[in-house]
Motif scaffolding. Structure first.
Motif, PDB file in Angstrom:
ATOM      1  N   GLY A  16       0.797  -1.223   0.000  1.00 24.22           N
ATOM      2  CA  GLY A  16       0.000   0.000   0.000  1.00 24.22           C
ATOM      3  C   GLY A  16       0.832   1.276   0.000  1.00 24.22           C
ATOM      4  N   ASP A  17       2.044   1.211   0.550  1.00 23.56           N
ATOM      5  CA  ASP A  17       2.902   2.395   0.566  1.00 23.56           C
ATOM      6  C   ASP A  17       3.330   2.780  -0.845  1.00 23.56           C
ATOM      7  OD1 ASP A  17       2.842   2.697   3.319  1.00 23.56           O
ATOM      8  OD2 ASP A  17       4.390   1.177   3.585  1.00 23.56           O
ATOM      9  N   TYR A  18       3.531   1.775  -1.682  1.00 22.75           N
ATOM     10  CA  TYR A  18       3.891   2.078  -3.070  1.00 22.75           C
ATOM     11  C   TYR A  18       2.691   2.619  -3.832  1.00 22.75           C
ATOM     12  CZ  TYR A  18       8.231  -0.307  -2.085  1.00 22.75           C
ATOM     13  OH  TYR A  18       9.427  -0.651  -1.536  1.00 22.75           O
ATOM     14  N   VAL A  19       1.506   2.097  -3.477  1.00 23.84           N
ATOM     15  CA  VAL A  19       0.292   2.626  -4.111  1.00 23.84           C
ATOM     16  C   VAL A  19       0.109   4.092  -3.717  1.00 23.84           C
ATOM     17  CG1 VAL A  19      -2.219   2.391  -4.283  1.00 23.84           C
ATOM     18  CG2 VAL A  19      -0.786   0.352  -4.201  1.00 23.84           C
ATOM     19  N   ALA A  20       0.396   4.405  -2.445  1.00 26.97           N
ATOM     20  CA  ALA A  20       0.254   5.784  -1.968  1.00 26.97           C
ATOM     21  C   ALA A  20       1.195   6.736  -2.700  1.00 26.97           C
ATOM     22  CB  ALA A  20       0.513   5.847  -0.469  1.00 26.97           C
ATOM     23  N   LEU A  21       2.349   6.222  -3.155  1.00 22.91           N
ATOM     24  CA  LEU A  21       3.295   7.056  -3.908  1.00 22.91           C
ATOM     25  C   LEU A  21       2.702   7.540  -5.229  1.00 22.91           C
ATOM     26  CD1 LEU A  21       6.762   5.252  -3.682  1.00 22.91           C
ATOM     27  CD2 LEU A  21       6.169   7.441  -2.706  1.00 22.91           C
ATOM     28  N   LEU A  22       1.709   6.795  -5.727  1.00 19.26           N
ATOM     29  CA  LEU A  22       1.113   7.132  -7.026  1.00 19.26           C
ATOM     30  C   LEU A  22      -0.033   8.135  -6.893  1.00 19.26           C
ATOM     31  CD1 LEU A  22       1.073   3.562  -8.635  1.00 19.26           C
ATOM     32  CD2 LEU A  22       2.933   5.201  -8.518  1.00 19.26           C
TER      33      LEU A  22
ATOM     34  N   ILE B   9       7.796  -7.265  10.419  1.00 21.13           N
ATOM     35  CA  ILE B   9       8.396  -6.939   9.122  1.00 21.13           C
ATOM     36  C   ILE B   9       8.048  -7.978   8.052  1.00 21.13           C
ATOM     37  CG2 ILE B   9      10.652  -8.123   9.005  1.00 21.13           C
ATOM     38  CD1 ILE B   9      11.880  -5.303   8.890  1.00 21.13           C
ATOM     39  N   HIS B  10       7.863  -9.238   8.492  1.00 25.94           N
ATOM     40  CA  HIS B  10       7.551 -10.284   7.526  1.00 25.94           C
ATOM     41  C   HIS B  10       6.166 -10.114   6.937  1.00 25.94           C
ATOM     42  CE1 HIS B  10      10.808 -12.295   9.934  1.00 25.94           C
ATOM     43  NE2 HIS B  10      11.273 -12.282   8.708  1.00 25.94           N
ATOM     44  N   GLY B  11       5.263  -9.614   7.759  1.00 28.34           N
ATOM     45  CA  GLY B  11       3.901  -9.348   7.269  1.00 28.34           C
ATOM     46  C   GLY B  11       3.928  -8.297   6.173  1.00 28.34           C
ATOM     47  N   ARG B  12       4.732  -7.239   6.406  1.00 23.82           N
ATOM     48  CA  ARG B  12       4.816  -6.164   5.406  1.00 23.82           C
ATOM     49  C   ARG B  12       5.462  -6.669   4.123  1.00 23.82           C
ATOM     50  NH1 ARG B  12       7.787  -1.475   8.188  1.00 23.82           N
ATOM     51  NH2 ARG B  12       8.170  -2.890   9.922  1.00 23.82           N
ATOM     52  N   ARG B  13       6.488  -7.503   4.317  1.00 28.22           N
ATOM     53  CA  ARG B  13       7.176  -8.043   3.144  1.00 28.22           C
ATOM     54  C   ARG B  13       6.235  -8.939   2.342  1.00 28.22           C
ATOM     55  NH1 ARG B  13      12.719 -10.605   4.675  1.00 28.22           N
ATOM     56  NH2 ARG B  13      13.158  -8.467   5.246  1.00 28.22           N
ATOM     57  N   ARG B  14       5.418  -9.737   3.071  1.00 26.24           N
ATOM     58  CA  ARG B  14       4.488 -10.631   2.379  1.00 26.24           C
ATOM     59  C   ARG B  14       3.470  -9.819   1.585  1.00 26.24           C
ATOM     60  NH1 ARG B  14       1.899 -13.096   6.405  1.00 26.24           N
ATOM     61  NH2 ARG B  14       3.732 -14.341   6.891  1.00 26.24           N
ATOM     62  N   SER B  15       2.982  -8.722   2.197  1.00 31.77           N
ATOM     63  CA  SER B  15       1.996  -7.894   1.501  1.00 31.77           C
ATOM     64  C   SER B  15       2.585  -7.368   0.193  1.00 31.77           C
ATOM     65  CB  SER B  15       1.549  -6.739   2.409  1.00 31.77           C
ATOM     66  OG  SER B  15       1.890  -5.479   1.888  1.00 31.77           O
ATOM     67  N   ARG B  16       3.876  -7.047   0.224  1.00 30.23           N
ATOM     68  CA  ARG B  16       4.542  -6.535  -0.975  1.00 30.23           C
ATOM     69  C   ARG B  16       4.679  -7.629  -2.030  1.00 30.23           C
ATOM     70  NH1 ARG B  16       9.701  -4.099   1.287  1.00 30.23           N
ATOM     71  NH2 ARG B  16      10.632  -5.931   0.341  1.00 30.23           N
ATOM     72  N   ASN B  17       5.074  -8.810  -1.562  1.00 35.13           N
ATOM     73  CA  ASN B  17       5.265  -9.914  -2.515  1.00 35.13           C
ATOM     74  C   ASN B  17       3.962 -10.322  -3.178  1.00 35.13           C
ATOM     75  OD1 ASN B  17       7.931  -9.928  -1.855  1.00 35.13           O
ATOM     76  ND2 ASN B  17       7.781 -11.590  -0.377  1.00 35.13           N
ATOM     77  N   ILE B  18       2.915 -10.465  -2.353  1.00 34.53           N
ATOM     78  CA  ILE B  18       1.623 -10.867  -2.917  1.00 34.53           C
ATOM     79  C   ILE B  18       1.105  -9.778  -3.856  1.00 34.53           C
ATOM     80  CG2 ILE B  18      -0.777 -11.367  -2.338  1.00 34.53           C
ATOM     81  CD1 ILE B  18       0.247 -12.725   0.202  1.00 34.53           C
ATOM     82  N   GLY B  19       1.220  -8.535  -3.418  1.00 31.04           N
ATOM     83  CA  GLY B  19       0.752  -7.418  -4.244  1.00 31.04           C
ATOM     84  C   GLY B  19       1.438  -7.379  -5.592  1.00 31.04           C
ATOM     85  N   LEU B  20       2.761  -7.512  -5.586  1.00 29.76           N
ATOM     86  CA  LEU B  20       3.509  -7.475  -6.841  1.00 29.76           C
ATOM     87  C   LEU B  20       3.161  -8.671  -7.718  1.00 29.76           C
ATOM     88  CD1 LEU B  20       5.619  -5.921  -8.439  1.00 29.76           C
ATOM     89  CD2 LEU B  20       7.379  -7.338  -7.406  1.00 29.76           C
ATOM     90  N   GLY B  21       2.957  -9.829  -7.068  1.00 26.31           N
ATOM     91  CA  GLY B  21       2.559 -11.028  -7.815  1.00 26.31           C
ATOM     92  C   GLY B  21       1.248 -10.810  -8.541  1.00 26.31           C
ATOM     93  N   ILE B  22       0.282 -10.227  -7.830  1.00 28.13           N
ATOM     94  CA  ILE B  22      -1.027  -9.972  -8.441  1.00 28.13           C
ATOM     95  C   ILE B  22      -0.897  -8.983  -9.599  1.00 28.13           C
ATOM     96  CG2 ILE B  22      -3.301  -8.953  -8.017  1.00 28.13           C
ATOM     97  CD1 ILE B  22      -3.143 -10.147  -5.177  1.00 28.13           C
TER      98      ILE B  22
END
Lengths: 305, 72
Positions: A16-22, B9-22
């Motif tokens: 979401g932080d990257y989305v917020a950058l947009l 931190i792992h939760g945040r990292r997972r959110s990033r990985n899943i988001g980018l995957g989607i």
């Protein structure tokens, strides 16, 4: 030995932080005006091509938002309103925003070229350049006219949408540009009159501070007068019609009246009623733009002149 | 059990990985759908490679090339 503390130095951003950058809220305006520009343009566009075009125009707008956040990270850290943005809050590093902005700019321009046409893609590239370099880097911290010229960046999306469908520029798309371009100063300065002078403290010159509030009031009224002929003139082109004309006449009359009321008020009167008129005109300006573009959309469905 | 404890931190990292995957999956689907639409619209699907392709040579040129043979 496990050393969990080593992680705490590096910012680990959520998706979401990257989305917020947009800047998703700015993106919604880009999506709406670009959609109207594309939809009302003459010629058939396949719905999926139209969808993809809008998507990549929005992505280009988002990319310029990320570039803006990268460059403005120093002043964002000072102003209350922007302190929670991903970079000043320490969740995303400045270099990441720069990288994301550049990569998304390239992707959005290339994809728009492949989806629609290369004229629209070049136009999008120019818009990103205009917002990120001309406005953010050059004008914003240099002149109180920053938002007047910078407003052009926000006025390009309907022209890009139109260019996606037609491959060029016509009087209709230029008038849609003028509608947003001349709307931006009264919209922003009405806000500036009742907003705290955060911007100026952070080093962004604002007309209300550099030239005084009475000057800002005069400018607001002058721009509402300049805006009206362009808004009504758009109704005389191929995209206009009785409905658009009626909406334009009513809204412009109301906007000029609002500008006149702002002009006639003294600072004491404004402070006494808590800037009620200024707030009202700002709110009206939001409806003004939305309803003009909505009227164009409805007019194209029901048929124009 | 210290090693299994999940840091925030792992939760945040997972959110990033899943988001980018989607996002990447959506991009692949989008390009595929775009290809289908473009091909159905009859847009040019092949370009010149290292030598002119017969299927891309304009019809007039072919006629002109064929004409001398007829004369002979």
């Amino acid at each position: 030995m496990t050393d969990i503390n080593a992680y705490e130095e590096t910012p680990e951003a959520q998706f979401g932080d990257y989305v917020a950058l947009l800047k998703p809220r700015v993106m919604s305006l880009v999506v709406f005006t670009a959609f109207v520009g594309l939809w009302i343009a003459p010629g058939e566009v396949h719905p999926f091509i139209a969808f993809c075009s809008i998507l990549f125009i929005a992505l280009g707008g988002g990319a310029s938002g990320a570039l803006n956040m990268w460059y403005d990270r120093d002043i964002d850290a000072i102003m209350n309103r922007t302190q929670s943005r991903p970079i000043p809050a320490g969740r995303v590093e400045g270099s990441e925003a720069l990288g994301l902005g550049i990569v998304l700019s390239v992707i959005s321009v290339m994809m728009l070229g492949l989806v629609a046409n290369w004229f629209a893609a070049a136009f999008l590239a120019f818009t990103i350049f205009f917002y990120a370099v001309i406005y953010t880097v050059w004008l914003k911290r240099w002149t109180p006219q920053n938002i007047v010229i910078g407003g052009a960046a926000g006025a390009f999306p309907p022209m890009i949408g139109w260019a996606c469908a037609t491959g060029g520029i016509t009087v209709e798309s230029l008038l849609m540009f003028a509608l947003i371009f001349f709307w931006t100063p009264p919209h922003f300065w009405a806000l500036a009159l009742f907003m705290k002078e955060d911007y100026h403290k952070a080093g962004v010159p604002m007309l209300t501070v550099t030239h005084g509030r009475p000057t800002a009031r005069r400018h607001i009224f002058a721009y509402t007068l300049v805006l009206a002929p362009f808004a009504i003139g758009l109704g005389l082109t191929s995209v206009g019609g009785p409905l658009y004309m009626a909406v334009a006449v009513v809204l412009n009359a109301a906007f000029i009246r609002g500008g006149w009321q702002i002009l006639r008020r003294s600072e004491e009167q404004a402070v006494a009623d808590g800037f009620a008129v200024e707030r009202q005109v700002f709110k009206l300006s939001l409806y003004y733009l939305f309803l003009h573009f909505l009227a164009l959309l409805v007019q194209s469905w029901i048929g124009g002149w | 059990m210290g090693l299994r404890t999940e840091h925030e931190i792992h939760g945040r990292r997972r959110s990033r990985n899943i988001g980018l995957g989607i996002v990447l999956l959506c991009f692949v689907a989008l390009v595929f759908a775009l290809t289908v639409v473009k091909v159905r619209q009859g847009d040019m699907m092949e370009a010149f490679d290292h030598q002119p392709r017969v299927s891309l040579i304009p019809a007039e040129a072919e006629d002109a090339a064929a004409a001398p043979e007829v004369a002979e």
